[in-house]
Write a protein that holds these residues in place. Structure first.
Motif, mmCIF file in Angstrom:
data_model
loop_
_atom_site.group_PDB
_atom_site.id
_atom_site.type_symbol
_atom_site.label_atom_id
_atom_site.label_comp_id
_atom_site.label_asym_id
_atom_site.label_seq_id
_atom_site.Cartn_x
_atom_site.Cartn_y
_atom_site.Cartn_z
ATOM 1 N N ASN A 1 0.986 -1.307 0.160
ATOM 2 C CA ASN A 1 -0.041 -0.096 -0.012
ATOM 3 C C ASN A 1 0.817 1.146 0.041
ATOM 4 O O ASN A 1 1.777 1.313 0.742
ATOM 5 C CB ASN A 1 -0.939 -0.208 1.427
ATOM 6 C CG ASN A 1 -2.030 1.273 1.295
ATOM 7 O OD1 ASN A 1 -1.683 2.224 0.858
ATOM 8 N ND2 ASN A 1 -3.071 0.905 2.070
ATOM 9 N N ALA A 3 0.012 4.291 0.898
ATOM 10 C CA ALA A 3 0.139 5.172 2.344
ATOM 11 C C ALA A 3 0.996 4.399 3.282
ATOM 12 O O ALA A 3 1.774 5.217 4.069
ATOM 13 C CB ALA A 3 -1.485 5.159 2.778
ATOM 14 N N ASP A 4 1.073 3.310 3.389
ATOM 15 C CA ASP A 4 1.888 2.342 4.324
ATOM 16 C C ASP A 4 3.572 2.966 4.109
ATOM 17 O O ASP A 4 4.107 3.179 5.019
ATOM 18 C CB ASP A 4 1.626 0.897 4.168
ATOM 19 C CG ASP A 4 0.414 0.491 4.962
ATOM 20 O OD1 ASP A 4 -0.105 1.332 5.754
ATOM 21 O OD2 ASP A 4 -0.186 -0.511 4.601
ATOM 22 N N PHE A 7 3.839 6.486 5.150
ATOM 23 C CA PHE A 7 3.949 6.481 6.713
ATOM 24 C C PHE A 7 5.526 6.156 7.172
ATOM 25 O O PHE A 7 6.052 6.671 7.902
ATOM 26 C CB PHE A 7 2.984 5.529 7.262
ATOM 27 C CG PHE A 7 1.732 5.941 7.236
ATOM 28 C CD1 PHE A 7 1.252 7.402 7.349
ATOM 29 C CD2 PHE A 7 0.556 4.790 6.878
ATOM 30 C CE1 PHE A 7 -0.131 7.543 7.243
ATOM 31 C CE2 PHE A 7 -0.845 5.439 6.843
ATOM 32 C CZ PHE A 7 -1.018 6.563 7.092
ATOM 33 N N LEU A 30 -1.192 13.089 6.670
ATOM 34 C CA LEU A 30 -1.339 11.815 6.077
ATOM 35 C C LEU A 30 -1.770 10.965 6.996
ATOM 36 O O LEU A 30 -2.905 10.384 6.779
ATOM 37 C CB LEU A 30 -0.039 11.191 5.591
ATOM 38 C CG LEU A 30 -0.004 9.771 4.886
ATOM 39 C CD1 LEU A 30 -0.651 10.101 3.412
ATOM 40 C CD2 LEU A 30 1.346 9.426 4.715
ATOM 41 N N TYR A 31 -1.558 11.025 8.264
ATOM 42 C CA TYR A 31 -2.224 10.195 9.339
ATOM 43 C C TYR A 31 -3.734 10.554 9.403
ATOM 44 O O TYR A 31 -4.420 9.827 9.608
ATOM 45 C CB TYR A 31 -1.306 10.470 10.751
ATOM 46 C CG TYR A 31 -0.316 9.208 10.838
ATOM 47 C CD1 TYR A 31 -0.625 7.810 10.619
ATOM 48 C CD2 TYR A 31 0.970 9.540 10.837
ATOM 49 C CE1 TYR A 31 0.426 6.852 10.768
ATOM 50 C CE2 TYR A 31 2.028 8.759 11.077
ATOM 51 C CZ TYR A 31 1.615 7.446 10.958
ATOM 52 O OH TYR A 31 2.510 6.382 11.066
ATOM 53 N N CYS A 32 -3.878 11.984 9.577
ATOM 54 C CA CYS A 32 -5.225 12.505 9.523
ATOM 55 C C CYS A 32 -6.300 12.172 8.379
ATOM 56 O O CYS A 32 -7.344 11.763 8.628
ATOM 57 C CB CYS A 32 -5.260 13.936 9.835
ATOM 58 S SG CYS A 32 -4.882 14.407 11.538
ATOM 59 N N GLN A 33 -5.378 12.239 7.205
ATOM 60 C CA GLN A 33 -6.173 11.854 6.021
ATOM 61 C C GLN A 33 -6.585 10.477 5.873
ATOM 62 O O GLN A 33 -7.817 10.117 5.487
ATOM 63 C CB GLN A 33 -5.327 12.339 4.657
ATOM 64 C CG GLN A 33 -5.854 11.792 3.581
ATOM 65 C CD GLN A 33 -5.015 11.750 2.283
ATOM 66 O OE1 GLN A 33 -3.766 12.252 2.561
ATOM 67 N NE2 GLN A 33 -5.237 11.828 1.192
ATOM 68 N N HIS A 34 -5.884 9.337 6.516
ATOM 69 C CA HIS A 34 -6.415 7.835 6.513
ATOM 70 C C HIS A 34 -7.005 7.348 7.799
ATOM 71 O O HIS A 34 -7.155 6.488 8.224
ATOM 72 C CB HIS A 34 -5.022 7.396 6.180
ATOM 73 C CG HIS A 34 -4.383 7.374 5.182
ATOM 74 N ND1 HIS A 34 -5.216 6.551 3.851
ATOM 75 C CD2 HIS A 34 -3.736 8.345 4.268
ATOM 76 C CE1 HIS A 34 -4.521 6.937 2.874
ATOM 77 N NE2 HIS A 34 -3.654 7.830 2.830
ATOM 78 N N GLY A 35 -7.430 8.674 8.778
ATOM 79 C CA GLY A 35 -8.120 8.399 9.858
ATOM 80 C C GLY A 35 -7.516 8.062 11.037
ATOM 81 O O GLY A 35 -7.945 7.613 12.029
#
Length: 97
Positions: A1, A3-4, A7, A30-35
């Motif tokens: 992924n 996003a991973d 991160f 990025l963390y906020c975007q992905h919840g």
């Protein structure tokens, strides 16, 4: 992924200074975007010394409201409404120029 991967890369950069100044902001957003608001809150707390140097007031306010969503949705909504009003004023003033 992807996003991973992002991160991991941004976390690695943050843990190994010197890092590009946008690293801190991008990781939090990025963390906020992905919840993952709780993770963003932890990173913000662990790196509070970077907050005033690397985050603009607008970005900090957005992150603060985003992180608050799970704990206090009403307060988060109030903060987002306040931010939106601020941005409307800024956009209108830019439009006049």
């Amino acid at each position: 992924n992807s996003a991973d991967t992002s991160f991991k890369k941004l976390s690695f950069l943050l843990a190994n200074p010197p890092f590009p100044p946008v690293t801190f902001r991008n990781l939090l957003l990025l963390y906020c975007q992905h919840g993952f608001n709780d993770v963003a809150a932890d990173i913000l707390a662990e790196n509070s010394h970077l907050t005033f140097d690397l985050l603009s007031q607008d970005v900090y306010d957005f992150l603060d409201a985003s992180i608050m969503i799970t704990a206090s949705p009403e307060e988060a909504l109030r903060k987002f409404e306040s931010l939106s009003k601020t941005f409307v004023v800024k956009i209108r003033s830019l439009k006049k120029e």
